[in-house]
Design an enzyme around this catalytic site. Structure first.
Site, PDB file in Angstrom:
ATOM      1  N   LYS A   5       0.824  -1.212   0.000  1.00  0.00           N
ATOM      2  CA  LYS A   5       0.000   0.000   0.000  1.00  0.00           C
ATOM      3  C   LYS A   5       0.857   1.261   0.000  1.00  0.00           C
ATOM      4  CE  LYS A   5      -1.739   1.987   3.865  1.00  0.00           C
ATOM      5  NZ  LYS A   5      -1.940   3.445   3.936  1.00  0.00           N
ATOM      6  N   ASN A   6       1.820   1.328   0.889  1.00  0.00           N
ATOM      7  CA  ASN A   6       2.594   2.554   1.035  1.00  0.00           C
ATOM      8  C   ASN A   6       3.518   2.809  -0.152  1.00  0.00           C
ATOM      9  OD1 ASN A   6       1.388   3.203   3.477  1.00  0.00           O
ATOM     10  ND2 ASN A   6       2.925   2.113   4.697  1.00  0.00           N
ATOM     11  N   ARG A  29      -3.727  10.904   4.044  1.00  0.00           N
ATOM     12  CA  ARG A  29      -2.430  11.478   4.404  1.00  0.00           C
ATOM     13  C   ARG A  29      -1.451  11.437   3.223  1.00  0.00           C
ATOM     14  NH1 ARG A  29       0.655  14.660   7.757  1.00  0.00           N
ATOM     15  NH2 ARG A  29       2.810  14.100   7.388  1.00  0.00           N
ATOM     16  N   CYS A  57      -5.441   8.570   9.173  1.00  0.00           N
ATOM     17  CA  CYS A  57      -5.669   8.037  10.517  1.00  0.00           C
ATOM     18  C   CYS A  57      -5.252   9.047  11.590  1.00  0.00           C
ATOM     19  CB  CYS A  57      -4.870   6.750  10.724  1.00  0.00           C
ATOM     20  SG  CYS A  57      -5.659   5.282  10.064  1.00  0.00           S
ATOM     21  N   ARG A  63       2.014  14.245  12.836  1.00  0.00           N
ATOM     22  CA  ARG A  63       2.706  14.043  11.568  1.00  0.00           C
ATOM     23  C   ARG A  63       2.801  15.340  10.767  1.00  0.00           C
ATOM     24  NH1 ARG A  63       0.139   8.565   9.147  1.00  0.00           N
ATOM     25  NH2 ARG A  63      -1.821   9.605   9.567  1.00  0.00           N
ATOM     26  N   ASP A 120       3.916   0.243  12.287  1.00  0.00           N
ATOM     27  CA  ASP A 120       2.710  -0.320  11.671  1.00  0.00           C
ATOM     28  C   ASP A 120       2.448  -1.765  12.086  1.00  0.00           C
ATOM     29  OD1 ASP A 120       2.008   1.977  10.383  1.00  0.00           O
ATOM     30  OD2 ASP A 120       2.666   1.369   8.394  1.00  0.00           O
ATOM     31  N   ARG A 160      -8.923   0.650   4.146  1.00  0.00           N
ATOM     32  CA  ARG A 160      -7.920   1.583   3.650  1.00  0.00           C
ATOM     33  C   ARG A 160      -6.605   0.887   3.342  1.00  0.00           C
ATOM     34  NH1 ARG A 160      -6.037   4.780   7.381  1.00  0.00           N
ATOM     35  NH2 ARG A 160      -4.769   5.677   5.739  1.00  0.00           N
TER      36      ARG A 160
END
Length: 460
Positions: free
Chosen positions: A44-45, A114, A138, A143, A331, A423
């Site tokens: 995902k990232n 984000r 989230c 951040r 995570d 998500r």
């Protein structure tokens, strides 16, 4: 399969839905062992930042192994609003940013994601101007974007924040960023990726010191290199980028998701099951594997890209401190907390990355866990068993932790807040069903409940 624009997927909740509209539930009946192989989706990232990176190229780009997620849909909608052509065919995205014409990202989408802030670097590099609202996502910590802003300013951009939007522009006739030497006060993944993308088209050489070393940073660098960027040092704490005038078309495949792989390893551990995971990059999971072995699990590499977890005799307590890569990933903190609730002895988890990432403690305690929080420390005293209960997910990884706890608990657990889960995990419930879990997802609890689905253990 026909190409189609990125729109809210029919298999996912409406990606524009506000959290308060989410009525979906997941019922899990615990105590059922799992068995078989689970296929790990693309990261995902990596997918989100590489989608933003495609803005740098005015030609066609094909990105493969892209997971079907709400966040990916949202990023696709943001890029479409900027003038990018985005189409999905199977697990591949076909993107073309030739007609990139908008420099302002839409607030109603950016506020939910984000990772959408990543577009500021490529927009500045391509257009010399960018207007990006401060991001959402989230609620796990502040951040701030100050590291991004200071880095772009060092490269010659005029940056200011007005009414919740970051305005950035480059002066001069060619409106190109300038190479610079940038030191990050903290090895932020987002800042590293934003500045690396911006530097690919800058005049001269950019050096990013104290850079993040996460595998997703390396994946983005490899994607940019595949388009003709000149980047070296990705994966170390110093990245050097020599700007080029233009990038070109590429066909690129995203790495497997190390956090999804880690989550399924914990699923095997907490249910004392024998599971195989494919494809994975074991080197990306070094810290996770080390902690699982310390707890008493057996992890073996059956092939270079396949891992197997088998149960040990006892699960024993261990301490964990989250750190930037190659340290233990934040995570995976919530998922390991679920596992440690059922491990013998006292464990301490110290969260150093985000200041508001222990909100799942209250929900795990509702299931019979014994966890106390003191500052950024969670003290976990192992208990013999967890009990099913109604719980609410508070963020993406907390939702995964509650699913894991429910798989091991006695009786039925009902989880609310599945918009968080959607998500970041591609069909987590479906994959668990194929491993033999007993669960039921109800996307509208006011409608007639479907029959509980069960699938014989085997291949996912």
């Amino acid at each position: 399969m026909e190409d189609k624009p990125i729109t809210p997927s029919p298999n996912l909740p409406n990606s524009n839905a506000a959290p308060e509209e989410d009525k979906s539930l997941m019922h899990i009946w615990g105590g059922v062992p799992l068995q078989g192989q689970v296929n790990i989706s693309g990261a995902k990232n990596s997918a989100l930042v590489i989608m933003a990176g495609a803005l740098l190229c005015p030609d066609d780009c094909r990105i493969q192994n892209v997971p079907s997620l709400v966040d990916v849909n949202r990023m696709g909608q943001i890029l479409s609003a900027l003038g990018v052509k985005v189409e999905r065919k199977g697990d591949a995205l076909h993107m073309n940013a030739r007609h990139l014409h908008h420099s302002k990202a839409p607030y109603e989408l950016v506020s939910q994601l984000r990772a959408s802030f990543f577009v500021i670097g490529p927009l500045l590099a391509r257009l010399g101007v960018a207007r990006v609202p401060l991001p959402g996502g989230c609620a796990i910590g502040a951040r701030p974007v100050d590291l991004h802003v200071r880095g772009l300013q060092a490269m010659g951009a005029d940056v200011h924040i007005d009414h919740g939007t970051v305005h950035a522009s480059v002066k001069g006739t060619n409106r190109r960023l300038q190479g610079a030497r940038i030191y990050l006060d903290y090895p932020s993944v987002g800042a590293t990726e934003t500045l690396m993308m911006a530097a690919t088209l800058a005049d001269g050489e950019t050096t990013i010191e104290n850079a993040a070393q996460e595998p997703e940073v390396v994946d983005l660098a490899n994607f940019c290199r595949a388009m003709g960027a000149r980047i070296r040092g990705a994966g170390t704490n110093t990245i050097i980028i020599s700007g080029v005038p233009r990038l070109h078309s590429t066909d690129y495949s995203i790495i497997p998701d190390r956090i999804e792989a880690g989550t399924f390893l914990v699923a095997g551990a907490i249910t004392r099951s024998d599971l195989s995971l494919f494809p994975v990059v074991p080197d990306h999971l070094t810290a996770v594997i080390a902690k699982l072995r310390a707890i008493g699990l057996h992890i073996t590499a059956e092939t270079p890209n396949r891992l197997r977890i088998t149960p040990g005799e006892h699960h024993i307590a261990t301490d964990i401190e989250t750190l930037p890569y190659p340290g233990f990933p934040t995570d995976m903190q919530a998922q390991f907390m679920a596992l440690l609730t059922l491990s013998e002895g006292d464990s301490v988890i110290t969260e150093t990355v985000f200041e508001n990432r222990l909100r799942h403690v209250a929900e795990l305690n509702r299931m019979g866990a014994d966890i106390r929080v003191k500052g950024n420390h969670a003290i976990i005293r192992g208990v013999p068993r967890l009990s099913g209960a109604p719980v609410v997910a508070t963020d993406l990884r907390a939702s995964a932790a509650l699913v894991l706890a429910a798989l091991a608990a006695e009786g039925k657990t009902t989880i609310q807040g599945l918009h968080h889960l959607d998500r970041g995990y591609e069909d987590l419930g479906g994959k668990l069903l194929k491993l033999g879990a007993k669960l039921q997802r109800v996307d509208d609890p006011e409608a007639d409940a479907p029959v509980i689905q069960t699938v014989a253990p085997g291949q996912v």
